[in-house]
Design a protein around this motif. Structure first.
Motif, mmCIF file in Angstrom:
data_model
loop_
_atom_site.group_PDB
_atom_site.id
_atom_site.type_symbol
_atom_site.label_atom_id
_atom_site.label_comp_id
_atom_site.label_asym_id
_atom_site.label_seq_id
_atom_site.Cartn_x
_atom_site.Cartn_y
_atom_site.Cartn_z
ATOM 1 N N LEU A 78 -59.358 -40.222 -23.841
ATOM 2 C CA LEU A 78 -60.706 -40.077 -24.354
ATOM 3 C C LEU A 78 -61.569 -41.200 -23.822
ATOM 4 O O LEU A 78 -61.190 -42.362 -23.881
ATOM 5 C CB LEU A 78 -60.681 -40.139 -25.891
ATOM 6 C CG LEU A 78 -59.657 -39.190 -26.534
ATOM 7 C CD1 LEU A 78 -59.558 -39.486 -28.018
ATOM 8 C CD2 LEU A 78 -60.054 -37.749 -26.303
ATOM 9 N N TRP A 127 -68.117 -36.055 -28.440
ATOM 10 C CA TRP A 127 -67.833 -37.228 -27.601
ATOM 11 C C TRP A 127 -69.103 -37.615 -26.863
ATOM 12 O O TRP A 127 -69.677 -36.821 -26.129
ATOM 13 C CB TRP A 127 -66.700 -36.912 -26.622
ATOM 14 C CG TRP A 127 -65.451 -36.515 -27.326
ATOM 15 C CD1 TRP A 127 -64.948 -35.262 -27.449
ATOM 16 C CD2 TRP A 127 -64.569 -37.378 -28.043
ATOM 17 N NE1 TRP A 127 -63.800 -35.283 -28.194
ATOM 18 C CE2 TRP A 127 -63.539 -36.566 -28.571
ATOM 19 C CE3 TRP A 127 -64.543 -38.750 -28.291
ATOM 20 C CZ2 TRP A 127 -62.498 -37.093 -29.331
ATOM 21 C CZ3 TRP A 127 -63.511 -39.275 -29.040
ATOM 22 C CH2 TRP A 127 -62.505 -38.451 -29.552
ATOM 23 N N THR A 179 -62.093 -31.838 -31.031
ATOM 24 C CA THR A 179 -63.371 -32.517 -31.178
ATOM 25 C C THR A 179 -63.150 -33.895 -31.784
ATOM 26 O O THR A 179 -62.133 -34.175 -32.416
ATOM 27 C CB THR A 179 -64.327 -31.722 -32.077
ATOM 28 O OG1 THR A 179 -63.747 -31.614 -33.385
ATOM 29 C CG2 THR A 179 -64.590 -30.325 -31.513
ATOM 30 N N ARG A 180 -64.116 -34.762 -31.600
ATOM 31 C CA ARG A 180 -63.999 -36.137 -32.093
ATOM 32 C C ARG A 180 -63.735 -36.179 -33.594
ATOM 33 O O ARG A 180 -62.830 -36.872 -34.072
ATOM 34 C CB ARG A 180 -65.272 -36.907 -31.750
ATOM 35 C CG ARG A 180 -65.242 -38.383 -32.098
ATOM 36 C CD ARG A 180 -66.570 -39.029 -31.707
ATOM 37 N NE ARG A 180 -66.524 -40.474 -31.806
ATOM 38 C CZ ARG A 180 -66.740 -41.160 -32.919
ATOM 39 N NH1 ARG A 180 -67.003 -40.506 -34.047
ATOM 40 N NH2 ARG A 180 -66.678 -42.478 -32.919
ATOM 41 N N ASN A 181 -64.531 -35.438 -34.375
ATOM 42 C CA ASN A 181 -64.406 -35.489 -35.829
ATOM 43 C C ASN A 181 -63.045 -34.995 -36.302
ATOM 44 O O ASN A 181 -62.437 -35.590 -37.197
ATOM 45 C CB ASN A 181 -65.521 -34.670 -36.482
ATOM 46 C CG ASN A 181 -66.874 -35.350 -36.381
ATOM 47 O OD1 ASN A 181 -66.958 -36.553 -36.140
ATOM 48 N ND2 ASN A 181 -67.943 -34.578 -36.554
ATOM 49 N N VAL A 198 -60.865 -45.421 -30.781
ATOM 50 C CA VAL A 198 -62.057 -44.617 -30.516
ATOM 51 C C VAL A 198 -63.334 -45.345 -30.918
ATOM 52 O O VAL A 198 -64.328 -45.344 -30.180
ATOM 53 C CB VAL A 198 -61.951 -43.265 -31.254
ATOM 54 C CG1 VAL A 198 -63.277 -42.502 -31.196
ATOM 55 C CG2 VAL A 198 -60.836 -42.420 -30.655
ATOM 56 N N GLU A 199 -63.328 -45.999 -32.086
ATOM 57 C CA GLU A 199 -64.569 -46.555 -32.625
ATOM 58 C C GLU A 199 -64.877 -47.967 -32.130
ATOM 59 O O GLU A 199 -66.032 -48.386 -32.156
ATOM 60 C CB GLU A 199 -64.499 -46.542 -34.151
ATOM 61 C CG GLU A 199 -64.472 -45.124 -34.736
ATOM 62 C CD GLU A 199 -64.490 -45.111 -36.249
ATOM 63 O OE1 GLU A 199 -64.281 -46.203 -36.851
ATOM 64 O OE2 GLU A 199 -64.707 -44.037 -36.826
ATOM 65 N N THR A 249 -67.755 -38.828 -20.641
ATOM 66 C CA THR A 249 -66.703 -38.579 -21.613
ATOM 67 C C THR A 249 -65.709 -37.588 -21.036
ATOM 68 O O THR A 249 -66.091 -36.517 -20.588
ATOM 69 C CB THR A 249 -67.285 -38.008 -22.912
ATOM 70 O OG1 THR A 249 -68.232 -38.911 -23.437
ATOM 71 C CG2 THR A 249 -66.188 -37.754 -23.936
#
Length: 233
Positions: free
Chosen positions: A18, A37, A91-93, A125-126, A224
């Motif tokens: 990612l 993303w 998906t990201r979420n 990720v964050e 991304t």
């Protein structure tokens, strides 16, 4: 639903990578269309002027693949599968909600990649996705894997764009094993004579790139990039 994505990926989870780009430009509709993303539509990193890997569609038969590509040259296959369901799982979420506490292993993609660190996926990720630049390693836009070779493989893009550079086994590319693909693209690629240019192509969502055994290849994430790679024994 995201659990299905994790289970489908199985032992090759480590190959789903990612990447976050250099800035947060772009409207929300575009972000939603890219699975959440973050992607910069105005990124300076560009696709090649002309893709030199042949593109085929799902009408390519097994016998044609074996005769024309399996042992001789790469190919990009379009529309071979409908990956919309898999995209929804990745998906990201959904990935963060379902697997944010899972550990992922981080290492640099170069010859001297010995030190490895395990961190929670959500932290990666964050907080740890950084743009790639020439001075330091990062995992954002501009990152990628330097030239290397192994057995044949497939790579399918789920979100974003991934640029590939390939050379046949008998033609070793000019590169430094501990420098990034971005450095190679900026410092070496522009000065290559036409006969020393790689076979190259940017792969988009829904496309699968196949490369034969022992073909040199390097990758560069233009924005991304969420993708799956499968290597054959």
């Amino acid at each position: 639903m995201a659990e299905g994505c994790w289970r489908q990926m199985g032992s090759w989870w480590q190959f789903l990578l990612l990447y976050i780009p250099l800035s947060l430009s772009g409207d929300l509709d575009y972000l939603e269309g890219n699975g959440g993303w973050l992607t910069n539509k105005y990124l300076a990193l560009m696709e090649e002027d002309h893709c030199t890997v042949e593109r085929r569609d799902a009408s390519l038969t097994y016998s044609q693949f074996i005769d024309q590509y399996a042992f001789s040259r790469p190919v990009v296959i379009q529309g071979i599968t409908d990956n919309s369901e898999f995209q929804a799982l990745c998906t990201r979420n959904k990935l963060l909600a379902e697997f944010g506490d899972r550990l992922v292993r981080l290492s640099t993609a170069n010859t001297y990649s010995y030190h490895k660190v395990d961190v929670p996926f959500q932290e990666y990720v964050e907080h740890l996705l950084e743009p790639q630049d020439l001075a330091s390693l990062g995992s954002g836009s501009g990152s990628g894997v330097p030239f290397h070779w192994h057995g044949p493989g497939y790579s399918e893009v789920i979100f974003g764009r991934k640029r590939w550079f390939l050379y046949p086994p008998e033609k070793t590319p000019e590169f430094h094993p501990n420098k990034t693909t971005l450095a190679w693209l900026l410092d070496t690629y522009p000065f290559l004579p036409p006969e020393d240019r790689p076979v190259e192509c940017t792969i988009h969502p829904g496309e699968v790139l196949y490369f034969p055994d022992r073909w040199w290849h390097a990758t560069l994430n233009l924005d991304t990039s969420v993708f799956i790679s499968t290597f054959l024994g």
